[in-house]
Design a protein around this motif. Structure first.
Motif, mmCIF file in Angstrom:
data_model
loop_
_atom_site.group_PDB
_atom_site.id
_atom_site.type_symbol
_atom_site.label_atom_id
_atom_site.label_comp_id
_atom_site.label_asym_id
_atom_site.label_seq_id
_atom_site.Cartn_x
_atom_site.Cartn_y
_atom_site.Cartn_z
ATOM 1 N N TRP A 144 8.253 4.673 5.891
ATOM 2 C CA TRP A 144 9.128 4.579 7.208
ATOM 3 C C TRP A 144 10.754 4.475 5.871
ATOM 4 O O TRP A 144 11.656 4.111 5.631
ATOM 5 N N ILE A 161 9.190 5.314 14.797
ATOM 6 C CA ILE A 161 7.788 5.026 13.865
ATOM 7 C C ILE A 161 7.336 5.215 14.414
ATOM 8 O O ILE A 161 5.576 5.262 13.423
ATOM 9 N N ALA A 177 5.784 -3.201 13.468
ATOM 10 C CA ALA A 177 7.211 -2.965 14.628
ATOM 11 C C ALA A 177 8.196 -3.792 13.488
ATOM 12 O O ALA A 177 9.194 -2.626 13.151
ATOM 13 N N GLU A 178 8.279 -4.441 14.010
ATOM 14 C CA GLU A 178 9.643 -5.503 13.471
ATOM 15 C C GLU A 178 9.576 -5.820 12.031
ATOM 16 O O GLU A 178 10.190 -5.532 11.209
ATOM 17 N N THR A 180 8.152 -2.919 9.867
ATOM 18 C CA THR A 180 8.824 -1.713 10.032
ATOM 19 C C THR A 180 9.528 -1.064 10.044
ATOM 20 O O THR A 180 10.981 -0.940 9.135
ATOM 21 N N THR A 181 10.609 -1.217 11.225
ATOM 22 C CA THR A 181 12.442 -1.943 11.011
ATOM 23 C C THR A 181 12.835 -2.878 10.798
ATOM 24 O O THR A 181 13.867 -2.104 10.251
ATOM 25 N N ARG A 185 15.800 -0.856 7.630
ATOM 26 C CA ARG A 185 17.305 -2.108 7.973
ATOM 27 C C ARG A 185 17.998 -1.984 5.935
ATOM 28 O O ARG A 185 18.944 -2.068 5.703
ATOM 29 N N ILE A 193 16.336 3.370 16.406
ATOM 30 C CA ILE A 193 14.819 3.749 15.823
ATOM 31 C C ILE A 193 14.018 2.501 17.291
ATOM 32 O O ILE A 193 14.730 2.226 18.168
ATOM 33 N N VAL A 195 10.901 2.256 19.183
ATOM 34 C CA VAL A 195 9.682 1.142 18.762
ATOM 35 C C VAL A 195 8.869 1.261 20.379
ATOM 36 O O VAL A 195 9.270 1.010 21.815
ATOM 37 N N ASP A 223 15.459 -6.422 15.500
ATOM 38 C CA ASP A 223 15.788 -5.478 14.804
ATOM 39 C C ASP A 223 17.403 -6.140 14.229
ATOM 40 O O ASP A 223 18.315 -6.245 14.439
ATOM 41 N N PHE A 228 17.892 -0.258 18.234
ATOM 42 C CA PHE A 228 17.048 -0.383 18.949
ATOM 43 C C PHE A 228 16.619 0.630 20.265
ATOM 44 O O PHE A 228 17.274 -0.179 20.785
#
Length: 341
Positions: A144, A161, A177-178, A180-181, A185, A193, A195, A223, A228
């Motif tokens: 990502w 994602i 997930a956090e 990746t987020t 950023r 985004i 999630v 995020d 998100f």
């Protein structure tokens, strides 16, 4: 789409208790979801034929494929694609030939207000579930990062994602997930985004309890860019998988989304109903109508929806809405009711 997820059979309606109208902690708002559209599925086809042959095993949607939905008044496309095709080696460079196919499809879809890049991999890379323990989860942030660098200057592109993670504890998935987020950023991308939760991200099972309790695990999700929404899926057949004929009652969609809608409002969070679909039976069309009405009345938290599915290669797929021989499918008449403000 989860075509045959037997794991969902155990995740029925434990949390989705039908509440009286207007009792979702606040009065229903009557604000319509901003984004209303369809999944144009085909680029994720033939996952067992990796990499596959473009145009033979899989194909990206074109302007011609999308035109009937633009004409209906839809403003959002969810575009599924496969990780292993666009990045054949974890943490390696993007496959530029494949990325150019994606670019061409996105250019064909420029007329839509939103296009969601949907990584349609079920929380897996080459069949293996992501995990932080073996650092395989880092690969998702790497992918990502590369995609965000490519598309961050196109605000109409949203980053979905991961499609329907499963076999991953909800707390573990939140951490992945956090991470990746945060990686997205760090590129400077401000794009929306999306999630998902774990456990196939089902609305009906959002509060399943145990390792699959998305409601507990995802509360207070962070995020850094503060842009998100949760991606939630909801089918209306007997096990919420979308793989069985018929629907389980005229208000089944509303029933299954009640609890998660209340959770979203309590969290001051937003969501997109990324997948839902029904066959063309009168009972299912009525259930679809009821659920879309529910989303319209709760558009303060439900900011968008994308029907499953359109695309030229679906043939006689019961949930499909790609026009056939120039004729609209019956489901389209119901969807049209909810495409205006």
């Amino acid at each position: 789409m989860a075509l045959a997820p037997s794991a969902l059979a155990a995740a029925m309606l434990a949390a989705a208790v039908l509440l009286p109208s207007g009792s979702l902690d606040q009065a229903q708002t009557g604000i319509a979801p901003k984004y209303r559209g369809v999944n144009l599925a085909s680029a994720e086809f033939a996952p067992k034929k990796l990499p596959g042959v473009a145009g033979q095993d899989y194909i990206y949607p074109t302007k011609a494929t999308a035109e009937p939905f633009a004409a209906m008044g839809m403003n959002s496309i969810r575009l599924p694609f496969l990780w292993e095709r666009i990045q054949p080696e974890a943490k390696g460079p993007l496959n530029e030939e494949e990325a150019k196919r994606l670019d061409a499809s996105l250019n064909d879809l420029r007329g839509f207000e939103q296009v969601i890049l949907d990584l349609h991999n079920y929380g897996r890379f080459r069949g293996k579930p992501l995990a932080r323990a073996d650092r395989s989860a880092d690969a998702l942030a790497d992918l990502w990062t590369r995609l965000a660098q490519r598309y961050k200057d196109r605000p109409g592109i949203a980053f979905g994602i991961m499609n329907e993670p499963h076999g991953i504890r909800a707390t573990e998935w939140r951490a992945i997930a956090e991470e990746t987020t945060a990686a997205i950023r760090r590129t400077g991308a401000r794009n929306l985004i999306l999630v998902p939760g774990s456990n196939w991200t089902g609305g009906h099972s959002w509060h399943n309890g145990g390792d699959g309790d998305n409601g507990a695990a995802l509360a207070g999700f962070i995020d850094p860019g503060r842009n998100f929404a949760f991606e939630i899926h909801q089918y209306l057949d007997r096990d919420s998988s979308g793989s069985n004929p018929g629907c389980s009652g005229p208000r089944i969609g509303t029933e299954r989304l009640q609890a998660v809608t209340r959770w979203l409002r309590q969290q001051k969070a937003r969501a997109v109903l990324g997948e839902f679909g029904v066959d063309s039976s009168p009972a299912c069309l009525a259930a679809l109508d009821d659920m879309l009405g529910f989303l319209r009345q709760n558009g303060d938290v439900w900011i968008g929806w994308n029907y499953w599915a359109g695309g030229d290669w679906w043939g006689d797929y019961a949930l499909g809405i790609q026009p056939k021989n120039g004729k609209e499918r019956p489901q389209a008449a119901v969807l049209r009711k909810y495409l205006g403000r």
